[in-house]
Design a protein around this motif. Structure first.
Motif, PDB file in Angstrom:
ATOM      1  N   PHE A   1      -6.733  64.590   2.844  1.00 13.12           N
ATOM      2  CA  PHE A   1      -7.108  63.879   4.089  1.00 13.12           C
ATOM      3  C   PHE A   1      -6.333  62.518   4.085  1.00 13.12           C
ATOM      4  O   PHE A   1      -6.296  62.063   2.743  1.00 13.12           O
ATOM      5  CB  PHE A   1      -8.474  63.525   4.013  1.00 13.12           C
TER       6      PHE A   1
ATOM      7  N   GLU B   1     -13.903  58.044   7.231  1.00 13.84           N
ATOM      8  CA  GLU B   1     -13.155  59.008   8.264  1.00 13.84           C
ATOM      9  C   GLU B   1     -11.744  59.337   7.610  1.00 13.84           C
ATOM     10  O   GLU B   1     -11.186  58.416   6.943  1.00 13.84           O
ATOM     11  CB  GLU B   1     -12.901  58.201   9.781  1.00 13.84           C
ATOM     12  N   GLY B   2     -11.337  60.604   7.879  1.00 11.32           N
ATOM     13  CA  GLY B   2     -10.056  60.748   7.781  1.00 11.32           C
ATOM     14  C   GLY B   2      -9.466  61.815   8.437  1.00 11.32           C
ATOM     15  O   GLY B   2     -10.069  62.589   9.348  1.00 11.32           O
ATOM     16  N   ARG B   3      -8.097  62.033   8.396  1.00  9.36           N
ATOM     17  CA  ARG B   3      -7.413  63.018   9.189  1.00  9.36           C
ATOM     18  C   ARG B   3      -6.782  63.838   8.074  1.00  9.36           C
ATOM     19  O   ARG B   3      -6.286  63.673   7.212  1.00  9.36           O
ATOM     20  CB  ARG B   3      -6.009  62.324  10.167  1.00  9.36           C
ATOM     21  N   ARG B   4      -6.755  65.256   8.927  1.00 12.83           N
ATOM     22  CA  ARG B   4      -5.986  66.210   7.909  1.00 12.83           C
ATOM     23  C   ARG B   4      -5.598  67.288   8.984  1.00 12.83           C
ATOM     24  O   ARG B   4      -6.439  67.817  10.045  1.00 12.83           O
ATOM     25  CB  ARG B   4      -6.774  67.121   7.079  1.00 12.83           C
TER      26      ARG B   4
ATOM     27  N   GLN C   1      -6.468  66.576  12.774  1.00 14.23           N
ATOM     28  CA  GLN C   1      -7.782  66.710  13.096  1.00 14.23           C
ATOM     29  C   GLN C   1      -8.480  65.360  12.329  1.00 14.23           C
ATOM     30  O   GLN C   1      -8.290  65.111  11.308  1.00 14.23           O
ATOM     31  CB  GLN C   1      -8.615  67.978  12.828  1.00 14.23           C
ATOM     32  N   ASP C   2      -9.633  64.812  13.168  1.00 12.18           N
ATOM     33  CA  ASP C   2     -10.423  63.775  12.583  1.00 12.18           C
ATOM     34  C   ASP C   2     -11.694  64.482  11.776  1.00 12.18           C
ATOM     35  O   ASP C   2     -12.217  65.279  12.427  1.00 12.18           O
ATOM     36  CB  ASP C   2     -10.850  62.803  13.755  1.00 12.18           C
ATOM     37  N   TYR C   3     -12.076  63.844  10.633  1.00 13.90           N
ATOM     38  CA  TYR C   3     -13.022  64.285   9.790  1.00 13.90           C
ATOM     39  C   TYR C   3     -13.991  63.173   9.530  1.00 13.90           C
ATOM     40  O   TYR C   3     -13.634  61.974   9.406  1.00 13.90           O
ATOM     41  CB  TYR C   3     -12.822  65.054   8.552  1.00 13.90           C
ATOM     42  N   GLU C   4     -15.072  63.372   9.246  1.00 16.75           N
ATOM     43  CA  GLU C   4     -16.254  62.395   8.831  1.00 16.75           C
ATOM     44  C   GLU C   4     -16.530  63.031   7.184  1.00 16.75           C
ATOM     45  O   GLU C   4     -16.621  64.093   7.190  1.00 16.75           O
ATOM     46  CB  GLU C   4     -17.455  62.211   9.376  1.00 16.75           C
TER      47      GLU C   4
ATOM     48  N   THR D   1      -8.493  56.944   7.410  1.00 22.00           N
ATOM     49  CA  THR D   1      -8.188  56.144   8.544  1.00 22.00           C
ATOM     50  C   THR D   1      -9.345  55.108   8.736  1.00 22.00           C
ATOM     51  O   THR D   1      -9.172  54.430   9.661  1.00 22.00           O
ATOM     52  CB  THR D   1      -8.243  57.230   9.796  1.00 22.00           C
TER      53      THR D   1
ATOM     54  N   VAL E   1     -15.054  65.515  13.517  1.00 24.82           N
ATOM     55  CA  VAL E   1     -15.629  64.841  14.516  1.00 24.82           C
ATOM     56  C   VAL E   1     -15.796  65.488  15.731  1.00 24.82           C
ATOM     57  O   VAL E   1     -14.732  66.141  16.136  1.00 24.82           O
ATOM     58  CB  VAL E   1     -14.625  63.278  14.533  1.00 24.82           C
TER      59      VAL E   1
END
Length: 149
Positions: free
Chosen positions: A102, A118-121, A124-127, A105, A142
């Protein structure tokens, strides 16, 4: 946040374990004795009572219960203050997120037992919920209710 200390009188009309409803001249009031307090008194529908306590938004936290000339004082334990968390380094959460692929962000937000960030991989955005030791407990897309590894 301070709440108003009040006294009221009325009749018990409903009982729910350690909570009960008292009908007063001004309306119904939900009252809370705590489980320990409920062990000290006998709640019964139809009983006339005098109560003192702290009025919260949803209920009266009873500190004094009087019924049939019996008076009982009840202590309400304060919830723990989570502002004093054990020390933890937010860079541990950031490093764990990067190690799992990830790209963080946002800034990690401290919770009592983990960090959220928050992170992107893969676009796609994730919590992410990252334990204090760096283990990722949860990765949620997310806007989605599904969890990813």
């Amino acid at each position: 946040m301070s709440h108003e200390r009040i006294k009221l009188s009325g009749r018990i009309v409903h009982v729910f374990a350690h909570r009960f409803v008292v009908q007063t001249a001004k309306g119904a009031v939900l009252a809370d004795l705590t489980p320990h307090g409920a062990d000290l008194v006998k709640l019964r529908i139809g009983a006339d009572v005098n109560l003192e306590g702290e009025m919260k938004p949803s209920e009266l936290k009873v500190t004094r219960f009087v019924c049939d000339d019996d008076s009982v004082t009840i202590e309400h334990k304060k919830k723990p203050d989570h502002a004093h968390h054990e020390p933890a380094d937010p860079t541990t959460a950031v490093d764990a997120a990067r190690a799992a692929g990830f790209e963080p962000t946002g800034t990690p937000r401290r919770k009592p037992k983990h960090f959220e960030l928050e992170g992107r991989r893969n676009g796609q955005d994730y919590e992410l919920h990252v334990e204090l030791d760096g283990r990722i407990r949860k990765a949620r897309l997310v806007g989605d209710d599904h969890e990813a590894a």
